[in-house]
Design a protein around this motif. Sequence first.
Motif, PDB file in Angstrom:
ATOM      1  N   GLU A 163       0.802  -1.220   0.000  1.00 29.82           N
ATOM      2  CA  GLU A 163       0.000   0.000   0.000  1.00 29.82           C
ATOM      3  C   GLU A 163       0.839   1.276   0.000  1.00 29.82           C
ATOM      4  N   LEU A 166       1.847   2.085  -3.499  1.00 28.52           N
ATOM      5  CA  LEU A 166       0.696   2.579  -4.264  1.00 28.52           C
ATOM      6  C   LEU A 166       0.346   4.005  -3.827  1.00 28.52           C
ATOM      7  N   LYS A 169       2.725   6.368  -5.246  1.00 37.76           N
ATOM      8  CA  LYS A 169       2.455   6.496  -6.678  1.00 37.76           C
ATOM      9  C   LYS A 169       1.328   7.490  -6.915  1.00 37.76           C
ATOM     10  N   MET A 170       0.289   7.383  -6.069  1.00 34.76           N
ATOM     11  CA  MET A 170      -0.858   8.274  -6.241  1.00 34.76           C
ATOM     12  C   MET A 170      -0.526   9.718  -5.894  1.00 34.76           C
ATOM     13  N   LEU A 171       0.518   9.891  -5.064  1.00 38.00           N
ATOM     14  CA  LEU A 171       0.938  11.254  -4.763  1.00 38.00           C
ATOM     15  C   LEU A 171       1.845  11.784  -5.880  1.00 38.00           C
ATOM     16  N   ALA A 172       1.957  11.015  -6.962  1.00 35.68           N
ATOM     17  CA  ALA A 172       2.754  11.396  -8.126  1.00 35.68           C
ATOM     18  C   ALA A 172       4.242  11.523  -7.790  1.00 35.68           C
TER      19      ALA A 172
ATOM     20  N   ARG B  54     -10.057   1.127  -6.819  1.00 33.08           N
ATOM     21  CA  ARG B  54      -8.699   1.202  -7.366  1.00 33.08           C
ATOM     22  C   ARG B  54      -8.678   1.763  -8.777  1.00 33.08           C
ATOM     23  N   ALA B  57      -9.038   5.422  -8.477  1.00 29.07           N
ATOM     24  CA  ALA B  57      -7.846   6.040  -7.906  1.00 29.07           C
ATOM     25  C   ALA B  57      -6.642   5.957  -8.850  1.00 29.07           C
ATOM     26  N   ILE B  59      -5.001   3.361  -9.862  1.00 27.25           N
ATOM     27  CA  ILE B  59      -3.996   2.340  -9.554  1.00 27.25           C
ATOM     28  C   ILE B  59      -4.160   1.177 -10.509  1.00 27.25           C
ATOM     29  N   SER B  83      -3.291  13.302  -9.248  1.00 27.44           N
ATOM     30  CA  SER B  83      -2.985  13.186  -7.824  1.00 27.44           C
ATOM     31  C   SER B  83      -3.605  14.337  -7.039  1.00 27.44           C
ATOM     32  N   GLN B  87      -7.429  10.687  -4.280  1.00 31.27           N
ATOM     33  CA  GLN B  87      -6.474  10.007  -3.413  1.00 31.27           C
ATOM     34  C   GLN B  87      -7.184   8.865  -2.711  1.00 31.27           C
ATOM     35  N   MET B  88      -6.380   7.920  -2.205  1.00 29.28           N
ATOM     36  CA  MET B  88      -6.997   6.724  -1.629  1.00 29.28           C
ATOM     37  C   MET B  88      -6.419   6.409  -0.249  1.00 29.28           C
ATOM     38  N   PHE B  90      -6.016   3.178   2.396  1.00 30.52           N
ATOM     39  CA  PHE B  90      -6.080   1.728   2.270  1.00 30.52           C
ATOM     40  C   PHE B  90      -6.556   1.047   3.540  1.00 30.52           C
ATOM     41  N   ILE B 157      -2.674  12.499   2.726  1.00 26.38           N
ATOM     42  CA  ILE B 157      -3.329  12.751   1.444  1.00 26.38           C
ATOM     43  C   ILE B 157      -4.098  14.075   1.464  1.00 26.38           C
TER      44      ILE B 157
END
Lengths: 270, 249
Positions: A163, A166, A169-172, B54, B57, B59, B83, B87-88, B90, B157
Amino acid sequence: MKRIFKNKAALAGAVFIALVIFAAALAPLIAPQDPSSQELTQRLRPPSAAHLLGTDDLGRDVFSRMIYGARVSISVGFFAVLITVVIGCFIGMLSGYFGGVTDSVLMRFTDIMLCFPTFFLILIVIAFFEPNIYNVMIVIGLTSWTGLARIVRAEVLSVREREFVLASKMLAVGKPRLFFVHILPNVISPIIVYAAIGIGGAILTESGLSFLGLGVQPPMSSWGQILMQGKDYIYIAWWLSLFPGIAILLTVLSFNMIGEFLRDVFDPKT
Amino acid sequence: MFLEVANLTKTYITKEFFSEKKFLALDDVSFSLNEGEFLSVIGSSGSGKTTLGRILANILDFDKGSVKYFGKEMREYGTSELSGIVQMIFQNPYASLNPKLKIRSSFMEGLAGAKNSDTEGIIEKTLKSVGLEKSILDNYPHQFSGGQRQRIAVARILLKKPKLIIADEPFASLDIYSQNQMLDIFSGIKKYGGVSVMLITHDIAAAARFAPRMIIMDSGRIIKDDTTDNVFNEKKNEYIMELVSSMEI
């Protein structure tokens, strides 16, 4: 750090390795005699006060030769493993991270490398090139990365789906940072364990090559080479074979003990 | 409409030696979401809710259909642009922070590219909004409990100021107290406005407290997209009735 004091075997290993490295680094100060000076009147003398571990067939002091030989063994061990780690990590990380075609190509290449009987491959390469300490290091390094590459690949495969990777990654977060800050530090433990055990293996391979006369060339000495000279006189001069043999045994054992210890430290499940 | 999902389809393919196994995870899913709207997505394991989260988001890639943020296809956005939109959070709080990084370094990633120079101030304010002190920044993740880690992940986030937060089972491994804390944090976000939150969960009780709207999924399909009250008054669909009754026990 405290844990190493509880693990007696690893502590003994670490102390022994430290001693060997110390002796190798300060060889000119510690060695009682010039390792290549020959005293033909003193040939094949058993261990005594003048020659702690006896003399060889040319009257050279075995103790001094072994201290200089430690330089060869230790540096071959470290540099060969350095090459192994660099190549193994590089291929393993690429393969695990990118997957797909990259993974297939690199892993089939690794499979091919795994199929060669390593020691004979080394023999062939050394026979083609000049047998010297640098070639030995490079060849050992170039042939022993396959296991590490597979371990690193497997680790990367699992870490890259975690996680926190990932999330980053989502935070670029950029690829280099993802690689070197998030993935590499989390796969480093098996690499260190592999390296510690690999040093022992490389020292053993160097000794084997020198024993066959394909390693370090005279007048330089290495443990394997002293052992090789000793085999001709094994019935009349046991000390020529025994002491370098013990040195190799203890060094390899020490590195393995340290490797085992590191494995325990890094694996929280045990 | 802020988010529009239309005819979304996703199939997982597992390759074996001579055959392929296919699993239809999302089957023709369509729904939309307003800016600032809260929504819970409910379903049993394997119903496709995590897959949906996902994909939204960024991914996971999807096979067919379209996902539009602000009327523009998701695939046309760049990673850094997206971004700032979605945001996600988990399920596993123990894996959502890099164990080898101090909290501060993890936070700086959330701020990378931000123009404001008062990073300390922003971080402090964000931490306050999830009920944490600034002193946590110099610690490592393993020094915190699951609930604290989850709040740290939320704070991280929030630094990105996303328009949509997808929370995938964020309460699943938390005790009741931490669960309530998390729900409070989300209410805080709701009060602040402008941020949509999509809660993915199998816990219909938490979902009911969380949002006035529910999407219920089964076998990759949306079987109900309605207000929470209507879901609780459902008389026809057995699956939904079972879900509701599971809460009343």
